[in-house]
Design an enzyme around this catalytic site. Structure first.
Site, short mmCIF file in Angstrom:
data_model
loop_
_atom_site.label_atom_id
_atom_site.label_comp_id
_atom_site.label_asym_id
_atom_site.label_seq_id
_atom_site.Cartn_x
_atom_site.Cartn_y
_atom_site.Cartn_z
N TYR A 54 0.83 -1.20 0.00
CA TYR A 54 0.00 0.00 0.00
C TYR A 54 0.87 1.26 0.00
O TYR A 54 1.45 1.64 1.02
CB TYR A 54 -0.92 0.02 1.22
CG TYR A 54 -1.80 -1.20 1.35
CD1 TYR A 54 -2.20 -1.95 0.25
CD2 TYR A 54 -2.25 -1.62 2.60
CE1 TYR A 54 -3.01 -3.07 0.38
CE2 TYR A 54 -3.06 -2.74 2.75
CZ TYR A 54 -3.43 -3.46 1.63
OH TYR A 54 -4.23 -4.57 1.77
N HIS A 138 0.37 -12.30 1.39
CA HIS A 138 -0.41 -11.33 0.62
C HIS A 138 -0.55 -11.74 -0.85
O HIS A 138 0.43 -11.79 -1.58
CB HIS A 138 0.26 -9.95 0.71
CG HIS A 138 -0.64 -8.81 0.35
ND1 HIS A 138 -0.17 -7.51 0.26
CD2 HIS A 138 -1.96 -8.76 0.06
CE1 HIS A 138 -1.18 -6.73 -0.05
NE2 HIS A 138 -2.28 -7.46 -0.19
#
Length: 332
Positions: A54, A138
């Site tokens: 992010y 992830h």
């Protein structure tokens, strides 16, 4: 607070996703990001999720800075591994990956044991913390072999060493998460966008498996990237422009909510929270106003008639638990 699987880690029923404060799609100022996290804290949120992906580390830096004034033993933080950040020349931006930040780093897929430890160490440095509570693999969609052969055992070792309290995987699909639940000893999985008012695919595989195994589920993407927050042409669905037929379906859902004096946002959040396998609903917000609205909608009671009408109109499957039913009293 709800416990994650068999771990001692606890999470609030509503949690804060820190992708948006890392300039997701558009820039967010430092002060605005800080105020968003603080608003979440003031509304009782105690679980905060981030990732190196992010904003190329910006999310972790901003989240860590915003939480610095709060007692460490009063909140839970999760981050993710599998995308290791390496320095780049810094020219251009990262908008191709969805973040309005300079391209100071590049992402390298790495589910090796060494890569996971290095990635976690870098995350701790950016967060300014000596530990995180939860670590997820992830998006291992295209890296299943490495994730199961190397990544998961590495996380299991970190948990055994007490470096992290709970481990799991976070993905935008339910099939591989179901495999993690059935074939490993993960405490929790983060499922984004696959259990919403518009997509209940996790209802047939992941959620039953999680109940059977005692594995917790965190639901992200309750609004499917925005369509269920504000259904209109041009709204995003799963990170891209929503097709017209889904906009029409979202408008039908909104019509039922309006008819009974509630909001589509409240219905969307309550639906996600109602399944007994769900420990927390993760919402992304880029401002204090958005956080306060989400907290208000989450706390609102959705009239029973909404669920009856949604089922009657074919907008919700009969087998999906809703608030107030014996099989789904996780949130009402």
């Amino acid at each position: 607070m709800n416990r994650l699987g068999g771990s001692g880690v606890e999470v609030s029923a509503l949690s804060f996703g820190a992708a948006a404060i890392a300039n997701l799609y558009t820039e967010v100022g430092e002060e605005q990001a800080h105020e968003a996290v603080e608003a979440a804290w003031q509304r009782g949120v105690r679980y905060f999720d981030t990732a190196p992906h992010y904003g190329l580390g910006l999310s972790e830096r901003r989240l860590g800075a915003a939480l610095r004034g709060h007692p460490r033993d009063r909140y839970t933080v999760s981050t993710k591994v599998g995308r290791r950040l390496e320095p780049a020349d810094g020219t251009g931006d990262d908008l191709a990956h969805g973040f309005a930040v300079p391209a100071t780093h590049r992402r390298v897929w790495d589910f090796s044991a060494d890569g996971i430890r290095r990635t976690l160490e870098a995350s701790l440095e950016r967060l300014g913390l000596d530990r995180v509570d939860v670590v997820y693999l992830h998006d291992p969609d295209e890296h299943a072999e490495a994730a199961f052969r190397e990544g998961y055992p590495a996380l299991e070792k970190l948990r055994a060493e007490g470096v992290v309290g709970a481990i799991g995987a976070g993905m935008n699909q339910s099939a591989m998460l179901t495999r993690f639940v059935r074939d490993t000893d993960v405490d929790v999985v983060l499922c984004a966008g696959r259990y919403t008012l518009l997509d209940q695919s996790a209802l047939t595989d992941l959620l039953p498996a999680a109940l059977e195994r005692g594995t917790s589920v965190v639901i992200g993407g309750a609004f499917n990237s925005g369509l269920l927050a504000n259904p209109e042409p041009g709204a995003r669905y799963n990170y891209t422009a929503a097709p017209s037929e889904l906009v029409a379906r979202a408008l039908r859902l909104k019509s039922v909510a309006d008819r009974h004096g509630t909001t589509l946002r409240a219905v969307a959040l309550a639906f996600c929270a109602a399944h007994p396998a769900v420990a927390s609903v993760l919402v992304g917000a880029r401002s204090a106003h958005e956080v306060r609205d989400c907290a208000h909608q989450f706390a609102a009671r959705v009239p029973d008639a909404v669920w009856r009408d949604l089922r009657a109109e074919g907008l919700l499957p009969a087998e999906a638990p809703v608030p107030g039913e014996a099989s789904g009293e996780g949130h009402s």
